[in-house]
Design a protein around this motif. Structure first.
Motif, short mmCIF file in Angstrom:
data_model
loop_
_atom_site.label_atom_id
_atom_site.label_comp_id
_atom_site.label_asym_id
_atom_site.label_seq_id
_atom_site.Cartn_x
_atom_site.Cartn_y
_atom_site.Cartn_z
N CYS A 1 0.82 -1.22 0.00
CA CYS A 1 0.00 0.00 0.00
C CYS A 1 0.85 1.26 0.00
N SER A 2 1.77 1.33 -0.95
CA SER A 2 2.47 2.58 -1.20
C SER A 2 1.51 3.51 -1.91
N ASP B 1 -8.51 2.16 3.24
CA ASP B 1 -8.28 2.98 4.43
C ASP B 1 -6.89 3.62 4.45
N ILE B 2 -6.21 3.65 3.32
CA ILE B 2 -4.91 4.32 3.26
C ILE B 2 -5.11 5.80 3.64
N PRO B 3 -4.39 6.31 4.65
CA PRO B 3 -4.60 7.71 5.07
C PRO B 3 -4.26 8.70 3.97
N ASP B 4 -5.09 9.69 3.82
CA ASP B 4 -4.89 10.68 2.76
C ASP B 4 -3.57 11.43 2.91
N HIS B 5 -3.17 11.71 4.16
CA HIS B 5 -2.00 12.55 4.34
C HIS B 5 -0.70 11.84 3.96
N HIS B 6 -0.75 10.53 3.76
CA HIS B 6 0.44 9.80 3.33
C HIS B 6 0.72 10.01 1.85
N CYS B 7 -0.28 10.42 1.10
CA CYS B 7 -0.14 10.50 -0.36
C CYS B 7 -0.70 11.83 -0.86
#
Length: 416
Positions: free
Chosen positions: A186-187, A225-231
């Motif tokens: 999940c990059s 559920d990948i956090p928005d702020h990571h990408c």
């Protein structure tokens, strides 16, 4: 006599249609389709002797391990082809390319790692494609682009770690998608999938089981559920720095452009340069910490901090300079069209060279002038005054600017 002749005629007509290998059971369905049932027969290859009119071919639960280019040449009219629960590990390009009437294709529960995706280009009528429970580790972005009628796509239980953005574009009929039980990394390369699932009407079966295996901080978490702020998609800003002032000498002009970028993960900076005589692409810095420059690109000096310097900038270097910021989420670029004018009367010289050009007016070039991305491609004209004594030396040798001096100058400018 007449009924007998009719029966004989019917047998004559149907005889070729019912041609059937000994290992199979063939029959005519109520809708007129011809079924060849060859499942659970311990077959090691596609049987020979099938009728050319077969429209349903069942080869499930055998021991077939290989599909060649001519495996289905006998059944060009087939519409449903069931090959699940075999041992298929190799599929030659062209194995399915001629099956243009195919609507249902089941290749589930096999050992397929490599598949000839180009074969799908001819299968525009395909509605159901099952490739679940195989060993697929990757998919081309355009693998399914020709499947306008595809309704159901099964890719679950494979070895997919990522999916290229746009994989499910151009599938207007898609209503069901199964991608669970894949070891997704999940990059930010799969961040698009989260956004796509939030906006699509496609039913994603068991979406909660579409889990991340990596990175460790997201392990066990749903892809959705990948956090928005990571990408965060890249942003880019182009400024120019120059050593131009009232004491510029004939050989002293160094044009310096600085590309500032932001985003998550941190974007990579690339440059594209288009002059009248050449096109240059520079992917990353070409000036090492020790000052050494890659010989193939030594004319344009690119530093790790996003700065590009062009010493001895001249008319030959005029053109479009583009800075690109690229990360796993996307790409952004900004361009400036750089031209050069130099004489005792800069304004007059500028208008003579390019009446359409916009320029800095009464301002001199100075550090920190910002290129507005919305105006990308506007012409920046570097106007400088060439002193009389410099013009008298125009035909002489031009002294060299040493890279060590340039690095020092850049350090002063960039630390301000």
């Amino acid at each position: 006599m007449r009924p007998l002749l009719c029966c004989l005629g019917l047998v004559t007509l149907l005889g070729p249609c019912l041609a059937c290998p000994t290992a199979c059971s063939c029959s005519v369905k109520k809708n007129g389709r011809l079924l060849a049932e060859c499942a659970y027969k311990d077959l090691q290859e596609v049987p020979q002797g099938l009728s050319t009119n077969v429209t349903i071919l069942t080869l499930s639960a055998n021991r077939i391990s290989w599909l060649g280019r001519g495996s289905f040449i006998q059944v060009p009219e087939v519409q449903s082809l069931w090959l699940g629960y075999n041992q298929i590990g190799a599929v030659e390009p062209g194995a399915f390319a001629l099956l243009v009437h195919l609507k249902n294709l089941d290749l589930s529960h096999n050992k397929i790692a490599d598949f000839p995706w180009q074969d799908l280009r001819n299968l525009s009528g395909l509605q159901i494609l099952k490739m679940n429970n195989n060993r697929l580790a990757g998919l081309p972005r355009d693998a399914f682009r020709s499947l306008k009628d595809l309704r159901s796509l099964w890719l679950n239980d494979n070895e997919l770690t990522t999916l290229a953005e746009g994989t499910f574009d151009n599938l207007p009929s898609l209503s069901q998608l199964q991608i669970f039980n894949n070891p997704f990394n999940c990059s930010c390369k799969v961040f698009w999938l989260k956004k796509w699932t939030e906006n699509t009407s496609v039913s994603i079966t068991k979406g909660g089981s579409t889990l991340c295996v990596a990175p460790s901080r997201l392990k066990g978490r749903a892809v959705t559920d990948i956090p928005d702020h990571h990408c965060i998609a890249p942003s880019v800003q182009l400024t120019y720095l120059s050593n131009l002032d009232n004491t510029v000498t004939y050989n002293g002009l160094t044009l310096t452009l600085h590309c500032s970028v932001a985003g998550s993960p941190p974007p990579e900076i690339r440059w594209k340069i288009q002059t009248s005589s050449r096109r240059v692409e520079i992917n990353g810095p070409n000036v090492a910490r020790d000052g050494n420059v890659k010989q193939s690109q030594e004319r344009f000096l690119v530093f790790k901090n996003g700065t590009m310097a062009i010493p001895h900038f001249s008319k030959e270097d005029e053109g479009i300079y583009t800075c690109l910021a690229v990360n796993d989420v996307g790409m952004r670029d900004v361009s400036v069209n750089v031209a050069l004018a130099g004489s005792e009367n800069p304004a007059e010289d500028l208008l003579r060279d390019d009446p359409q050009a916009s320029h800095l007016g009464d301002r001199s070039c100075y550090k920190g002038d910002e290129m507005d991305p919305s105006g990308a491609g506007e012409k920046l004209v570097i106007v400088y005054h060439m002193p009389r004594e410099s013009k008298s030396r125009a035909g002489g040798a031009v002294p060299q600017v040493h890279l060590g001096t340039l690095l020092l100058a850049l350090g002063i400018v960039l630390c301000c």
